[in-house]
Write a protein that holds these residues in place. Structure first.
Motif, short mmCIF file in Angstrom:
data_model
loop_
_atom_site.label_atom_id
_atom_site.label_comp_id
_atom_site.label_asym_id
_atom_site.label_seq_id
_atom_site.Cartn_x
_atom_site.Cartn_y
_atom_site.Cartn_z
N TRP A 50 33.88 34.49 23.16
CA TRP A 50 34.28 33.09 23.30
C TRP A 50 34.11 32.66 24.75
O TRP A 50 33.85 33.50 25.62
N GLN A 110 34.19 34.84 8.54
CA GLN A 110 33.02 35.15 9.37
C GLN A 110 33.50 35.39 10.78
O GLN A 110 34.46 34.80 11.23
N LYS A 111 32.80 36.33 11.43
CA LYS A 111 33.30 36.80 12.71
C LYS A 111 32.20 36.69 13.77
O LYS A 111 31.08 37.18 13.58
N ILE A 112 32.54 36.06 14.89
CA ILE A 112 31.60 36.02 16.02
C ILE A 112 31.67 37.37 16.71
O ILE A 112 32.69 37.74 17.27
N GLU A 113 30.59 38.14 16.61
CA GLU A 113 30.57 39.48 17.20
C GLU A 113 30.34 39.38 18.71
O GLU A 113 30.90 40.13 19.48
N ARG A 114 29.47 38.46 19.09
CA ARG A 114 29.21 38.25 20.51
C ARG A 114 28.57 36.89 20.73
O ARG A 114 27.93 36.34 19.84
N LEU A 115 28.83 36.41 21.93
CA LEU A 115 28.32 35.11 22.34
C LEU A 115 27.49 35.37 23.59
O LEU A 115 27.86 36.21 24.42
#
Lengths: 331, 256
Positions: B25, B217-222
């Motif tokens: 994030w 749903q999952k943000i693994e990396r930005l």
């Protein structure tokens, strides 16, 4: 049973949408990476008519999901029909193009099944057996790799242009077609759509333009449009704009480039003060050469620019217009 | 007509973004503004109320800073506001955000719910449609016009490539609003003054916790996107840039 990927192609106005082939290409790539089986589905009042065209591609099977109630399109009917198909066939992954129509029904469909959609993806990664979907965030300034955290079916939609439709592989022989009659009960459909229409004839066709000068928010005020217009005139280019400019009425709607406007592919696209929001990029990224002028060096437009000029357009453009005029006068 | 407008606070368009220590994030010490399509959704709700009477309620979720969005909406003329206030709301996916909103408004009776067509941060373009499904209401997306009639409403949907379509639908309904549907108003001084006395109902995370599950749903990396194109920077004074660019246009791109 092996895991299955189901691509739901889009047909509108009696034609398969071009982006459908892009989604088939995406499905073929994910199938190759995962070893999963690829199938496709066409949904509509007369889906069988399109099924053969899809079955010519390298897919294991094509479902033609039909009901008179699927014509004209409504989100209620599409979600109901696809929920039946997905419940019966249980694919692991469901792929669709990120069109306005899909955006209209796919969150409803997924929610009805207690599942999520990773929307507007631009690619995928298969890392240590884990499937990740790449999507743009913060208007393209950042990208995210997103995974599913639920049981199947997983839903993902791909952005227009994320894969190449002409790379969709043909099959060695036509895939079998299974016609599925969707059972849509009376009362399910609540919206009554009228005929699709085009607002007053589009006076300007930018799709054929060789050179386009496009302005964005960076132009600040309506009176400054003139600066861009003079450059366009000097270059013999067409003047265009990103959505906010047309929303403000500074240029007519038929000069708008992007997902809600025209999609163009000129030889040269000069973007003046356009930050490069996704909705704009999808309409012009096919341009052969992109020249961007923007004072923000981190503007996403520079990600796709061939030539970058970091600076204030009010400083850059007037001398450029003069130089163009000078060279033209001399030739 | 009683209309709820779902609004979101997002980083300002030209705010430079940095990743936080999770790398999933952004660092939140940036400037924020109202998500642009939401501003058009609010304006449309105010215009509908001016025509048909009723009430305009605005709702947002997020930490204390996001109250600014509600304050601005109240100053522009919204009647009251609902604030799901907790930092945890920032990380919810569209499915959970819609569930939280549905739980927060369960005792209300709206005729219409508006959202912007998508947010400038996540850009999922889903929350409104999910909310409709959770409530069991019909919906229509990317709306450019709304007219009330005897049986409900007639809306104008924007389709791709310059096409449009009118759709008749019953109420209650959820509509996602396209930017440019109307002309935005500014808050007046008197509006800003009046806003101070308008109610904001705060909803704590605990009140809607039972409606929220793990993100689906999952943000693994930005990360900053890898460049796919080689970009040549043209530098110098404006006059030098003009010369260099005209040379390219003439001799390399051959359009002059």
């Amino acid at each position: 049973m092996p895991d299955t990927i189901l691509v739901v192609v889009e047909q509108r106005e009696g034609k398969l949408s071009r982006v459908s082939w892009e989604t088939i290409t995406a499905g073929q790539a994910i199938a190759a990476a995962t070893g999963w089986t690829l199938e496709a589905a066409v949904v509509g009042g007369n889906a069988s008519a399109f099924a053969a065209e899809v079955a010519a591609k390298k897919v294991a099977k094509v479902y033609a999901v039909e009901s008179p109630k699927l014509e004209p399109y409504t989100p209620d009917a599409f979600a109901a029909a696809l929920k039946q198909l997905l419940t019966a066939k249980q694919p692991k992954l469901v792929l669709m193009p990120h069109t306005y129509q899909v955006r209209d029904f796919v969150p409803k469909l997924a929610t009805a099944m207690g599942r999520a959609v990773i929307s507007d993806c631009i690619g995928f990664k298969h890392e240590d057996g884990k499937l990740l979907f790449t999507r743009q965030m913060f208007q393209g300034k950042l990208a995210a790799d997103v995974s599913f955290n639920s049981d199947a079916p997983w839903f993902a939609t791909f952005q227009n242009g994320a894969f190449r439709g002409d790379k969709a592989e043909d099959g060695a022989s036509p895939a079998p077609i299974e016609t599925v009659a969707a059972d849509i009960a009376d009362g399910v459909i609540r919206n009554k759509p009228q005929e699709v229409f085009k607002e007053a004839k589009q006076a300007v066709d930018l799709t054929q333009a060789e050179v386009i000068v496009a302005v964005g928010r960076g132009i600040k005020e309506q009176k400054n449009i003139e600066i861009a217009k003079q450059l366009a005139d000097a270059l013999g280019a067409d003047l265009a704009a990103s959505r906010p400019i047309c929303d403000n009425g500074w240029l007519p709607m038929d000069r708008q480039i992007g997902s809600s406007g025209q999609t163009v592919a000129p030889k040269v696209y000069l973007a003046l003060g356009i930050s490069g929001a996704i909705q704009h990029i999808v309409g012009m990224k096919g341009s052969r050469t992109i020249i961007a002028v923007n004072k923000d060096s981190e503007a996403p437009i520079f990600e796709i620019a061939d030539y970058a000029i970091i600076g204030n357009l009010f400083d850059i453009v007037p001398p450029l217009t003069e130089e163009v005029k000078k060279v033209k006068a001399g030739s | 007509m009683k209309i709820l407008v779902c609004m979101k606070q997002v980083p300002q368009k030209d705010a430079p973004l940095k990743l936080n220590e999770t790398a999933a994030w952004i660092r939140e010490d940036v400037s924020y503004e109202v998500n642009e399509p939401d501003a058009f959704a609010l304006e449309e709700a105010l215009r509908q109320r001016e025509k048909h009477k009723g009430e305009v309620v605005v709702i947002t979720s997020g930490p204390a800073r996001s109250q600014q969005v509600l304050r601005e909406a109240l100053a522009k003329g919204a009647d009251r506001a609902i604030h799901l206030e907790d930092n945890a709301f920032v990380g919810l996916d569209a499915f959970n955000t819609a569930n939280a909103f549905a739980a927060a408004i369960k005792d209300e009776q709206f005729d219409l719910i508006f959202t912007g067509l998508q947010s400038d941060d996540y850009g999922y373009a889903q929350t409104g449609v999910i909310l409709a499904e959770l409530l069991g209401w019909p919906h229509a997306t990317i709306i450019m016009q709304i007219e009330k009639n005897e049986t409900g409403i007639r809306v104008k949907r924007e389709l791709e490539a310059g096409f449009f379509q009118f759709v008749d639908m019953p109420l209650p309904a959820v509509l996602t609003i396209q930017s440019g549907i109307n002309k935005l108003r500014y808050a007046t001084l008197i509006g800003i003054k009046q806003a101070k006395n308008k109610p904001i109902r705060k909803v704590a995370l605990a009140e809607v916790q039972s409606a929220i599950g793990e993100n689906l749903q999952k943000i693994e990396r930005l990360y900053v996107p890898q460049k796919t194109k080689k970009t040549e920077h043209i530098e110098g004074s404006p006059a030098e840039i003009a010369k260099k660019l005209v040379d390219k246009l003439r001799n390399e791109l051959r359009v002059l």
